[in-house]
Design a protein around this motif. Sequence first.
Motif, mmCIF file in Angstrom:
data_model
loop_
_atom_site.group_PDB
_atom_site.id
_atom_site.type_symbol
_atom_site.label_atom_id
_atom_site.label_comp_id
_atom_site.label_asym_id
_atom_site.label_seq_id
_atom_site.Cartn_x
_atom_site.Cartn_y
_atom_site.Cartn_z
ATOM 1 N N GLY A 1 -4.595 -28.072 3.331
ATOM 2 C CA GLY A 1 -3.646 -28.857 2.552
ATOM 3 C C GLY A 1 -3.011 -28.080 1.418
ATOM 4 O O GLY A 1 -2.388 -28.667 0.525
ATOM 5 N N ILE A 2 -3.116 -26.746 1.445
ATOM 6 C CA ILE A 2 -2.566 -25.894 0.393
ATOM 7 C C ILE A 2 -1.371 -25.126 0.955
ATOM 8 O O ILE A 2 -1.406 -24.655 2.103
ATOM 9 N N ALA A 3 -0.309 -25.004 0.166
ATOM 10 C CA ALA A 3 0.854 -24.227 0.583
ATOM 11 C C ALA A 3 0.468 -22.761 0.762
ATOM 12 O O ALA A 3 -0.390 -22.239 0.045
ATOM 13 N N VAL A 4 1.123 -22.099 1.716
ATOM 14 C CA VAL A 4 0.816 -20.701 2.047
ATOM 15 C C VAL A 4 2.107 -19.895 2.028
ATOM 16 O O VAL A 4 3.125 -20.320 2.577
ATOM 17 N N ALA A 5 2.056 -18.720 1.411
ATOM 18 C CA ALA A 5 3.165 -17.770 1.471
ATOM 19 C C ALA A 5 2.723 -16.532 2.228
ATOM 20 O O ALA A 5 1.638 -15.990 1.965
ATOM 21 N N SER A 6 3.528 -16.096 3.190
ATOM 22 C CA SER A 6 3.293 -14.831 3.884
ATOM 23 C C SER A 6 4.569 -14.008 3.758
ATOM 24 O O SER A 6 5.665 -14.561 3.647
ATOM 25 N N PHE A 7 4.424 -12.683 3.784
ATOM 26 C CA PHE A 7 5.608 -11.847 3.549
ATOM 27 C C PHE A 7 5.362 -10.458 4.097
ATOM 28 O O PHE A 7 4.228 -10.049 4.349
ATOM 29 N N ASN A 8 6.465 -9.724 4.272
ATOM 30 C CA ASN A 8 6.396 -8.312 4.622
ATOM 31 C C ASN A 8 6.426 -7.486 3.343
ATOM 32 O O ASN A 8 7.333 -7.650 2.514
ATOM 33 N N PHE A 9 5.452 -6.618 3.167
ATOM 34 C CA PHE A 9 5.554 -5.661 2.074
ATOM 35 C C PHE A 9 6.841 -4.862 2.227
ATOM 36 O O PHE A 9 7.314 -4.620 3.348
ATOM 37 N N ASP A 10 7.409 -4.439 1.103
ATOM 38 C CA ASP A 10 8.661 -3.688 1.150
ATOM 39 C C ASP A 10 8.518 -2.439 2.008
ATOM 40 O O ASP A 10 9.459 -2.033 2.695
ATOM 41 N N GLY A 11 7.331 -1.832 1.997
ATOM 42 C CA GLY A 11 7.097 -0.629 2.783
ATOM 43 C C GLY A 11 6.476 -0.886 4.134
ATOM 44 O O GLY A 11 5.923 0.041 4.750
ATOM 45 N N GLN B 1 6.762 4.191 19.071
ATOM 46 C CA GLN B 1 7.442 4.892 17.992
ATOM 47 C C GLN B 1 6.510 5.905 17.338
ATOM 48 O O GLN B 1 5.303 5.682 17.241
ATOM 49 N N ASP B 2 7.100 7.008 16.868
ATOM 50 C CA ASP B 2 6.402 7.931 15.979
ATOM 51 C C ASP B 2 6.734 7.517 14.551
ATOM 52 O O ASP B 2 7.883 7.643 14.114
ATOM 53 N N MET B 3 5.732 7.034 13.829
ATOM 54 C CA MET B 3 5.952 6.459 12.505
ATOM 55 C C MET B 3 5.610 7.496 11.442
ATOM 56 O O MET B 3 4.449 7.905 11.316
ATOM 57 N N PRO B 4 6.618 7.952 10.669
ATOM 58 C CA PRO B 4 6.383 9.011 9.692
ATOM 59 C C PRO B 4 5.681 8.492 8.444
ATOM 60 O O PRO B 4 5.869 7.352 8.028
ATOM 61 N N LEU B 5 4.851 9.348 7.854
ATOM 62 C CA LEU B 5 4.143 9.007 6.623
ATOM 63 C C LEU B 5 4.244 10.205 5.683
ATOM 64 O O LEU B 5 3.682 11.264 5.961
ATOM 65 N N GLU B 6 4.978 10.026 4.583
ATOM 66 C CA GLU B 6 5.111 11.086 3.588
ATOM 67 C C GLU B 6 3.925 11.043 2.615
ATOM 68 O O GLU B 6 3.128 10.114 2.635
ATOM 69 N N ARG B 7 3.844 12.043 1.731
ATOM 70 C CA ARG B 7 2.660 12.180 0.891
ATOM 71 C C ARG B 7 2.659 11.241 -0.317
ATOM 72 O O ARG B 7 1.765 11.322 -1.171
ATOM 73 N N ASN B 8 3.627 10.327 -0.413
ATOM 74 C CA ASN B 8 3.669 9.392 -1.544
ATOM 75 C C ASN B 8 2.361 8.657 -1.728
ATOM 76 O O ASN B 8 1.886 8.468 -2.846
ATOM 77 N N SER C 1 7.605 5.125 5.533
ATOM 78 C CA SER C 1 7.121 6.486 5.283
ATOM 79 C C SER C 1 6.771 6.716 3.816
ATOM 80 O O SER C 1 5.980 7.607 3.503
ATOM 81 N N HIS C 2 7.346 5.913 2.918
ATOM 82 C CA HIS C 2 7.143 6.131 1.476
ATOM 83 C C HIS C 2 6.322 5.030 0.813
ATOM 84 O O HIS C 2 6.266 4.957 -0.410
ATOM 85 N N ASN C 3 5.671 4.203 1.602
ATOM 86 C CA ASN C 3 4.908 3.095 1.016
ATOM 87 C C ASN C 3 3.678 3.622 0.268
ATOM 88 O O ASN C 3 3.104 4.649 0.626
#
Length: 280
Positions: free
Chosen positions: A62-72, A180-187, A87-89
Amino acid sequence: MTTTVHRTPFRLTPPGADLRGDYWVGDAPAEDAALVVCHGFKGFKDWGFFPWLCEQLASRTGIAVASFNFDGSGVREWDFDDLEAFSHNTFSRELWDLEAILDGLAAGRLGDVDIPPASRFGLLGHSRGGATCILKAGQRSQVKGLVTWASISSVTRYEGFAAQWDAGETVIIPNARTKQDMPLERNVLDDMRANLERLDVLASAASLRIPVAVVHGTADESVPFDDARRIVEAAGDRARLVGVQGATHTFQAGHPFAGPTPELEAAVDASVELFTRVFG
């Protein structure tokens, strides 16, 4: 408790971010409370079980729920269409994103969607999202209950890619599902090293004075079950370890979602129990 659940999309654009999400609410939601569901690495709000999970939480608590995509997350309009953002998350970026969602819930407005304001929050995070939720729960006193699913217990796992980044290489994460090849930078590594104290998952867990349910599959192939034990040991008496026997990292569920599994239902039951107990 069960109720009809309505799903309303929203878009929140705090400085430097673009957060796409959904607000799930029943016909008579609990006052002054909201739950937030956070996906993990290579996850997004519409992956597999997440929509079903949100509907279950809103209906049964009975509680409202928010779901979302992180910007990264790498997802804007569809499946991993922004790999540059992926890649920069960083963990700091995810904490800022989650803070923006909580601020919107507290203010009663998510983008152009008006909602009843909330001053009490419950957080549920899967995998990397579980660590983000533990860190945020330690920073924001309005968080009154926390559930983690298959959560990592430390951000230092990204040190494993340090040699490649130090050599000037981009780390490539294969996505078996999308090819897909998903890039990940050193951030993510630089952020972790610069903010080790603030991003200490177990120290944050130890600081909590709220009920915590640590849900983890005993056959998790991605995050060892020992991570769950470490989180519970750090959190102390207020934490409960919920080991789901034989469950994988995604509780035997996949994408596209083919319906709930017994392992997934066990994880939801434990989550509903905690949030119902916390919020009444």
